[in-house]
Design a protein around this motif. Structure first.
Motif, PDB file in Angstrom:
ATOM      1  N   GLY A 160       0.809  -1.212   0.000  1.00 55.93           N
ATOM      2  CA  GLY A 160       0.000   0.000   0.000  1.00 55.93           C
ATOM      3  C   GLY A 160       0.842   1.261   0.000  1.00 55.93           C
ATOM      4  O   GLY A 160       0.513   2.248  -0.675  1.00 55.93           O
ATOM      5  N   LEU A 161       1.954   1.245   0.733  1.00 52.92           N
ATOM      6  CA  LEU A 161       2.836   2.406   0.744  1.00 52.92           C
ATOM      7  C   LEU A 161       3.517   2.609  -0.611  1.00 52.92           C
ATOM      8  O   LEU A 161       3.770   3.746  -1.014  1.00 52.92           O
ATOM      9  CB  LEU A 161       3.891   2.247   1.847  1.00 52.92           C
ATOM     10  CG  LEU A 161       3.362   2.353   3.282  1.00 52.92           C
ATOM     11  CD1 LEU A 161       4.470   2.034   4.282  1.00 52.92           C
ATOM     12  CD2 LEU A 161       2.801   3.742   3.560  1.00 52.92           C
ATOM     13  N   SER A 162       3.816   1.524  -1.309  1.00 51.19           N
ATOM     14  CA  SER A 162       4.399   1.679  -2.649  1.00 51.19           C
ATOM     15  C   SER A 162       3.381   2.275  -3.623  1.00 51.19           C
ATOM     16  O   SER A 162       3.752   3.018  -4.540  1.00 51.19           O
ATOM     17  CB  SER A 162       4.891   0.327  -3.160  1.00 51.19           C
ATOM     18  OG  SER A 162       3.807  -0.549  -3.408  1.00 51.19           O
TER      19      SER A 162
ATOM     20  N   PHE B 120      -0.034   7.206  -6.438  1.00 53.01           N
ATOM     21  CA  PHE B 120      -1.187   8.107  -6.338  1.00 53.01           C
ATOM     22  C   PHE B 120      -0.749   9.564  -6.461  1.00 53.01           C
ATOM     23  O   PHE B 120      -1.421  10.381  -7.106  1.00 53.01           O
ATOM     24  CB  PHE B 120      -1.903   7.901  -5.001  1.00 53.01           C
ATOM     25  CG  PHE B 120      -2.443   6.511  -4.803  1.00 53.01           C
ATOM     26  CD1 PHE B 120      -2.710   5.687  -5.881  1.00 53.01           C
ATOM     27  CD2 PHE B 120      -2.682   6.028  -3.521  1.00 53.01           C
ATOM     28  CE1 PHE B 120      -3.200   4.406  -5.698  1.00 53.01           C
ATOM     29  CE2 PHE B 120      -3.176   4.755  -3.329  1.00 53.01           C
ATOM     30  CZ  PHE B 120      -3.438   3.933  -4.422  1.00 53.01           C
ATOM     31  N   LEU B 121       0.371   9.904  -5.834  1.00 50.82           N
ATOM     32  CA  LEU B 121       0.836  11.284  -5.861  1.00 50.82           C
ATOM     33  C   LEU B 121       1.216  11.721  -7.270  1.00 50.82           C
ATOM     34  O   LEU B 121       0.976  12.869  -7.664  1.00 50.82           O
ATOM     35  CB  LEU B 121       2.030  11.450  -4.920  1.00 50.82           C
ATOM     36  CG  LEU B 121       1.730  11.367  -3.422  1.00 50.82           C
ATOM     37  CD1 LEU B 121       3.023  11.437  -2.618  1.00 50.82           C
ATOM     38  CD2 LEU B 121       0.799  12.499  -2.999  1.00 50.82           C
ATOM     39  N   TYR B 122       1.831  10.832  -8.038  1.00 49.03           N
ATOM     40  CA  TYR B 122       2.283  11.228  -9.372  1.00 49.03           C
ATOM     41  C   TYR B 122       1.173  11.144 -10.417  1.00 49.03           C
ATOM     42  O   TYR B 122       1.142  11.933 -11.362  1.00 49.03           O
ATOM     43  CB  TYR B 122       3.470  10.363  -9.804  1.00 49.03           C
ATOM     44  CG  TYR B 122       4.784  11.100  -9.654  1.00 49.03           C
ATOM     45  CD1 TYR B 122       5.269  11.903 -10.679  1.00 49.03           C
ATOM     46  CD2 TYR B 122       5.512  11.016  -8.488  1.00 49.03           C
ATOM     47  CE1 TYR B 122       6.455  12.595 -10.538  1.00 49.03           C
ATOM     48  CE2 TYR B 122       6.705  11.691  -8.328  1.00 49.03           C
ATOM     49  CZ  TYR B 122       7.169  12.485  -9.365  1.00 49.03           C
ATOM     50  OH  TYR B 122       8.345  13.178  -9.213  1.00 49.03           O
ATOM     51  N   SER B 123       0.278  10.173 -10.278  1.00 50.64           N
ATOM     52  CA  SER B 123      -0.790  10.050 -11.264  1.00 50.64           C
ATOM     53  C   SER B 123      -1.960  10.982 -10.971  1.00 50.64           C
ATOM     54  O   SER B 123      -2.718  11.338 -11.876  1.00 50.64           O
ATOM     55  CB  SER B 123      -1.293   8.604 -11.308  1.00 50.64           C
ATOM     56  OG  SER B 123      -1.862   8.235 -10.071  1.00 50.64           O
ATOM     57  N   GLY B 124      -2.137  11.381  -9.692  1.00 49.35           N
ATOM     58  CA  GLY B 124      -3.238  12.241  -9.322  1.00 49.35           C
ATOM     59  C   GLY B 124      -4.562  11.524  -9.218  1.00 49.35           C
ATOM     60  O   GLY B 124      -5.607  12.168  -9.149  1.00 49.35           O
ATOM     61  N   SER B 125      -4.541  10.186  -9.241  1.00 48.25           N
ATOM     62  CA  SER B 125      -5.787   9.436  -9.184  1.00 48.25           C
ATOM     63  C   SER B 125      -5.511   8.026  -8.673  1.00 48.25           C
ATOM     64  O   SER B 125      -4.378   7.538  -8.738  1.00 48.25           O
ATOM     65  CB  SER B 125      -6.441   9.373 -10.569  1.00 48.25           C
ATOM     66  OG  SER B 125      -7.597   8.563 -10.537  1.00 48.25           O
ATOM     67  N   MET B 126      -6.562   7.366  -8.153  1.00 46.37           N
ATOM     68  CA  MET B 126      -6.488   5.962  -7.769  1.00 46.37           C
ATOM     69  C   MET B 126      -7.170   5.075  -8.802  1.00 46.37           C
ATOM     70  O   MET B 126      -7.253   3.864  -8.610  1.00 46.37           O
ATOM     71  CB  MET B 126      -7.143   5.746  -6.408  1.00 46.37           C
ATOM     72  CG  MET B 126      -6.467   6.468  -5.265  1.00 46.37           C
ATOM     73  SD  MET B 126      -7.242   6.097  -3.683  1.00 46.37           S
ATOM     74  CE  MET B 126      -6.378   7.254  -2.617  1.00 46.37           C
TER      75      MET B 126
END
Length: 464
Positions: free
Chosen positions: A184-186, A191-197
């Motif tokens: 989950g941490l990886s 998430f931070l770079y793509s801006g989405s889940m």
């Protein structure tokens, strides 16, 4: 001049999903199920073939051409074997556990994109995306379904009412929880770079560079965590036959045993699909095929996705053939003391870089700040190591001095154990009389034998 701060997360455009007719949704669901099952059958035979090739021996070669129907033959054989139910087991949970271990692995495939959402393909005249569905929190959905699978493992061990299956279930629970945290941490850095889940949005964010190149630490952490979560060698401690006979599935036979074996391979295929989606560009064609304009249109993305997935599965097999099984304590230490701290530090670094990018800092400034922070962390760790070494030396000196002191086992009037470096004094014992009596009896026997032999020789001399 700094620009205004951009949001780190944004909602993905999922308007292309949800408009398909019911028959098409059913057809896509059947395709996902068939694709997964066919891949599992190929993986089982392929693993045995590749392992035989790597170990210079013959793999399956009896059933079908080149032994390719061996998995099907094994499944049919297990279906007709005797189905044993343990007498003292909790029969409801005992039967339900294999289904709980298998069904969640199927559910994760629903959000895996096999092609671009904005370039649908035609199926019987209806345009649709090559993805069953997508969610704003699709990766969290995958993690949640993967976490449910642990219930099947732990309930299989507990409901069997046997010692070794219970130990295997406990091992599996601790292992999955430990490595899902690192996994989950990886994903958090992604998430931070793509801006989405959303899985489709994550693939779209890798149009320029794959996250394997952009986030190499997250990729390495996920690569280790996926092997540990899938219970694959060298991390197959829950069912390690050398330690636990067979682990949580020791008391299972026939089709229920086949369900557990199938769930392991389904999980392996699922995490391979997830790695391709999150870190290897998803359905995008690899270089140099990516320079072809039509490489990512039509049905071609399905081929690139399948080839990447098979490459990751080959990596699973390669690791199994190359590395020995590690000890369970080493495995847990690696998860809690290495992977999770490394993932936290890396996530903090990625969040800092993203915040500086959104604040308008230049590339040079970001590199200087990041390099300075890394050097500061290295200096802090160096100072900590110096103090730790000094503390270890002081502890060793205290133990050496303590070893020279006489040990009083009744200090304060109560029996106390020895401290590190001290040894128990020898226990005073009364000399045993047993050996003395035995020695005396032996000497008497030897004297009698000698006297008898001398008498015999005297008689023989008289006759002569």
């Amino acid at each position: 001049m700094r620009v205004s701060m951009l949001p780190l997360a944004q909602e993905a455009d999922l308007s292309v999903f949800g408009g398909d007719p019911f028959w098409l949704i059913l057809l896509k669901a059947v395709f996902c199920f068939a694709f997964l099952m066919l891949t599992v059958l190929i993986c089982i035979v392929g693993e045995r073939k590749v392992l035989g090739w790597m170990q210079l021996r013959i793999g399956p070669n009896r059933h079908g051409p080149w032994g390719m129907l061996q998995s099907l033959a094994d499944g049919i054989k297990l279906m007709f074997k005797e189905d044993i139910v343990v007498k003292g087991s909790d029969k409801v949970l005992y039967i339900l556990a294999p289904a709980l271990a298998t069904i969640p692995a199927f559910m994760a495939v629903a959000v895996i994109p096999f092609g671009p959402a904005d370039d649908p393909v035609s199926i019987f005249g209806t345009r649709t995306a090559m993805q069953l569905t997508d969610l704003p929190v699709a990766l969290l959905y995958v993690l949640a379904t993967g976490a449910i699978a642990v219930y099947g493992t732990v309930l299989a061990g507990w409901s069997s009412n046997s010692t070794y299956p219970l130990l295997g279930g406990v091992r599996a629970t601790a292992q999955i929880i430990s490595y899902e945290v690192a996994m989950g941490l990886s994903f958090a850095a992604v998430f931070l770079y793509s801006g989405s889940m959303s899985t489709s949005a994550i693939v779209e964010a890798q149009s320029d560079r794959w996250f394997m190149v952009l986030l190499p630490v997250s990729f390495l952490i996920y690569m280790i965590a996926m092997i540990g979560e899938a219970h694959r060698p060298p991390f197959d401690m829950p069912e390690s036959e050398g330690d636990l006979v067979g682990g949580y599935l020791t008391e299972y036979s026939s089709i229920k045993f086949a369900f557990f074996m199938m769930s392991e391979y389904i999980h392996m295929v699922t995490v391979s699909m997830l790695m391709v989606t999150v870190f290897l560009g998803g359905w995008r064609a690899p270089a140099p095929l990516s320079f072809w304009d039509g490489a990512n249109t039509g049905w071609w993305p399905l081929l690139w996705f399948t080839l990447k997935m098979l490459a990751v599965i080959f990596f699973f097999i390669w690791v199994r053939a190359s590395l020995p099984r590690v000890r369970y304590d080493q495995f847990m230490v690696a998860g809690w003391k290495v992977l999770i701290p490394a993932a936290l530090v890396w996530l903090m670094l990625v969040a800092t870089v993203r915040a500086m990018q959104n604040e308008g800092y230049g590339f040079r400034d970001i590199v200087l700040w990041v390099v300075g922070g890394v050097i500061a962390l290295l200096l802090i760790s160096f100072v900590v190591d110096i103090f730790r070494d000094r503390a270890d030396e002081r502890r060793e000196a205290e133990e050496a001095a303590r070893a020279e002191e006489p040990f009083d086992p009744m200090a304060g009037g109560f029996p106390v154990p020895p401290l590190p470096g001290q040894t128990l004094p020898p226990v005073p014992r009364r000399p045993s009389r047993g050996p003395t009596a035995k020695v005396g009896a032996a000497e008497a026997t030897d004297t009698a034998d000698r006297a008898e032999s001398e008498a015999t020789r005297g008689k023989e001399g008289d006759r002569a």
